[in-house]
Design an enzyme around this catalytic site. Sequence first.
Site, PDB file in Angstrom:
ATOM      1  N   ILE A  12       0.833  -1.201   0.000  1.00  0.00           N
ATOM      2  CA  ILE A  12       0.000   0.000   0.000  1.00  0.00           C
ATOM      3  C   ILE A  12       0.865   1.246   0.000  1.00  0.00           C
ATOM      4  O   ILE A  12       0.582   2.231  -0.702  1.00  0.00           O
ATOM      5  CB  ILE A  12      -0.959  -0.009   1.205  1.00  0.00           C
ATOM      6  CG1 ILE A  12      -1.954  -1.163   1.088  1.00  0.00           C
ATOM      7  CG2 ILE A  12      -1.709   1.310   1.319  1.00  0.00           C
ATOM      8  CD1 ILE A  12      -2.835  -1.362   2.308  1.00  0.00           C
ATOM      9  N   THR A  34      11.588  -5.590   5.734  1.00  0.00           N
ATOM     10  CA  THR A  34      11.307  -6.993   6.064  1.00  0.00           C
ATOM     11  C   THR A  34      10.322  -7.583   5.060  1.00  0.00           C
ATOM     12  O   THR A  34      10.529  -8.685   4.541  1.00  0.00           O
ATOM     13  CB  THR A  34      10.733  -7.109   7.485  1.00  0.00           C
ATOM     14  OG1 THR A  34      11.697  -6.622   8.414  1.00  0.00           O
ATOM     15  CG2 THR A  34      10.401  -8.562   7.818  1.00  0.00           C
ATOM     16  N   ASP A  52      13.426   0.207  11.781  1.00  0.00           N
ATOM     17  CA  ASP A  52      12.247  -0.437  12.337  1.00  0.00           C
ATOM     18  C   ASP A  52      11.484   0.576  13.183  1.00  0.00           C
ATOM     19  O   ASP A  52      12.083   1.399  13.876  1.00  0.00           O
ATOM     20  CB  ASP A  52      12.684  -1.626  13.200  1.00  0.00           C
ATOM     21  CG  ASP A  52      11.531  -2.534  13.574  1.00  0.00           C
ATOM     22  OD1 ASP A  52      10.683  -2.122  14.403  1.00  0.00           O
ATOM     23  OD2 ASP A  52      11.470  -3.649  13.042  1.00  0.00           O
ATOM     24  N   ALA A  74       3.148   0.874   8.578  1.00  0.00           N
ATOM     25  CA  ALA A  74       4.011  -0.234   8.996  1.00  0.00           C
ATOM     26  C   ALA A  74       3.324  -1.054  10.084  1.00  0.00           C
ATOM     27  O   ALA A  74       2.866  -0.507  11.086  1.00  0.00           O
ATOM     28  CB  ALA A  74       5.339   0.295   9.514  1.00  0.00           C
ATOM     29  N   ALA A  75       3.279  -2.372   9.874  1.00  0.00           N
ATOM     30  CA  ALA A  75       2.584  -3.240  10.831  1.00  0.00           C
ATOM     31  C   ALA A  75       2.814  -4.700  10.492  1.00  0.00           C
ATOM     32  O   ALA A  75       3.233  -5.045   9.383  1.00  0.00           O
ATOM     33  CB  ALA A  75       1.082  -2.948  10.819  1.00  0.00           C
ATOM     34  N   TYR A 143      -4.527  -9.756  15.647  1.00  0.00           N
ATOM     35  CA  TYR A 143      -4.243  -8.684  14.691  1.00  0.00           C
ATOM     36  C   TYR A 143      -5.325  -7.607  14.773  1.00  0.00           C
ATOM     37  O   TYR A 143      -5.023  -6.416  14.910  1.00  0.00           O
ATOM     38  CB  TYR A 143      -4.173  -9.265  13.274  1.00  0.00           C
ATOM     39  CG  TYR A 143      -4.244  -8.234  12.180  1.00  0.00           C
ATOM     40  CD1 TYR A 143      -3.237  -7.283  12.035  1.00  0.00           C
ATOM     41  CD2 TYR A 143      -5.317  -8.209  11.288  1.00  0.00           C
ATOM     42  CE1 TYR A 143      -3.304  -6.332  11.031  1.00  0.00           C
ATOM     43  CE2 TYR A 143      -5.387  -7.262  10.288  1.00  0.00           C
ATOM     44  CZ  TYR A 143      -4.380  -6.326  10.156  1.00  0.00           C
ATOM     45  OH  TYR A 143      -4.450  -5.380   9.167  1.00  0.00           O
ATOM     46  N   VAL A 186      -5.738 -12.785  -0.629  1.00  0.00           N
ATOM     47  CA  VAL A 186      -6.148 -13.855  -1.533  1.00  0.00           C
ATOM     48  C   VAL A 186      -5.976 -13.453  -2.993  1.00  0.00           C
ATOM     49  O   VAL A 186      -5.622 -14.276  -3.840  1.00  0.00           O
ATOM     50  CB  VAL A 186      -7.602 -14.279  -1.232  1.00  0.00           C
ATOM     51  CG1 VAL A 186      -8.583 -13.152  -1.511  1.00  0.00           C
ATOM     52  CG2 VAL A 186      -7.989 -15.522  -2.015  1.00  0.00           C
ATOM     53  N   ARG A 210     -15.688 -11.078   0.775  1.00  0.00           N
ATOM     54  CA  ARG A 210     -14.822  -9.972   1.145  1.00  0.00           C
ATOM     55  C   ARG A 210     -15.200  -8.744   0.324  1.00  0.00           C
ATOM     56  O   ARG A 210     -15.849  -8.839  -0.711  1.00  0.00           O
ATOM     57  CB  ARG A 210     -13.337 -10.324   0.903  1.00  0.00           C
ATOM     58  CG  ARG A 210     -12.813 -11.470   1.764  1.00  0.00           C
ATOM     59  CD  ARG A 210     -12.778 -11.114   3.231  1.00  0.00           C
ATOM     60  NE  ARG A 210     -12.230 -12.180   4.061  1.00  0.00           N
ATOM     61  CZ  ARG A 210     -12.961 -13.099   4.673  1.00  0.00           C
ATOM     62  NH1 ARG A 210     -14.288 -13.123   4.529  1.00  0.00           N
ATOM     63  NH2 ARG A 210     -12.390 -14.023   5.431  1.00  0.00           N
ATOM     64  N   GLY A 270      -9.532 -17.952  12.862  1.00  0.00           N
ATOM     65  CA  GLY A 270      -9.490 -16.497  12.932  1.00  0.00           C
ATOM     66  C   GLY A 270     -10.098 -15.795  11.741  1.00  0.00           C
ATOM     67  O   GLY A 270     -10.346 -14.587  11.791  1.00  0.00           O
TER      68      GLY A 270
END
Length: 309
Positions: A12, A34, A52, A74-75, A143, A186, A210, A270
């Site tokens: 994104i 990462t 980081d 960032a996550a 999350y 997906v 979705r 989940g």
Amino acid sequence: MHILITGGAGFIGSHLVRFCQAKGDDVTVLDNLTTGTLDHLPQSGYTFWESDIRDKAIADRITGGHFDAIVHLAAQTMVDASLRDVSFDADENIMGTLNILEAARKGVVKRVIFASTAAAYGDVTEKDLPIQEDHPLEPTSFYGLSKITVEHYLALYAKLFGLEYVICRFANVYGERQGDKGEGGVVSIFAKRIAQNLPITIHGTGEQTRDFVYAGDIASGIYAALKTPHINDIYNLSTQTEVSINNLVALFNRIAGKKLNPTYTAVREGDIFRSTLSNVKAKEKLQWEPQIQLEEGLRHTFDYFMIEK
């Protein structure tokens, strides 16, 4: 504007960097590389900091950066990863964000845009669709919980320190440069495998739904959040359209020009069953709405993976 984009070398973020550049803004990208990569970014026109978000040293650098706004992307973004390693999820998504917020407070940053998620709502009944921003939050993963926790921190930072914020709860974002390490959805998984003539797998019956929104539309929505006078609030960024995974496969059939025969396996722990978010509030207050129809966006994504294969 002088804008810091955390996670700017990610999926994104790479769309947002280009959008901000086109608007003539001064962009700094912060990324630990990462899951992001410099290959995602334009060749020039921005400043890059490799670090980081949990690094205390980067907080001092942000404080001295005199930014007008921070877009915090960032996550740790994977539902299943948050279930496997709760501490890692909390460390990145909560403690990392607090490091950024403290830097914003000390550096007198005017506004923070926070990337939240549809996972905050959890599973809902059919009568609650499309989900509105004031719907009770009942996440089914850590999350989702970590994102909600940050939302509460933002509200208190605004109250105690006057830090403006806008929270954007994203529906299921897809598009070019989407990866399968940390931010894989997906659409990107299917597009990549189909481009490589590999089989695809559906977790569950395929009837789960979705709300798929193109990354370029998310970038324009974030930019609207940077500009809006309607601050200290939460907005869904979505298409308000419910699409089943089976229908997604049918669209890929047409785009790829081949008959796909997915394998069906057990539902992942989940995962929610049905999801579509109301975008009425974003249309009204952010003056934003998505422009890219799903089939067009899927073609962009598939063409990208055909080149990359």
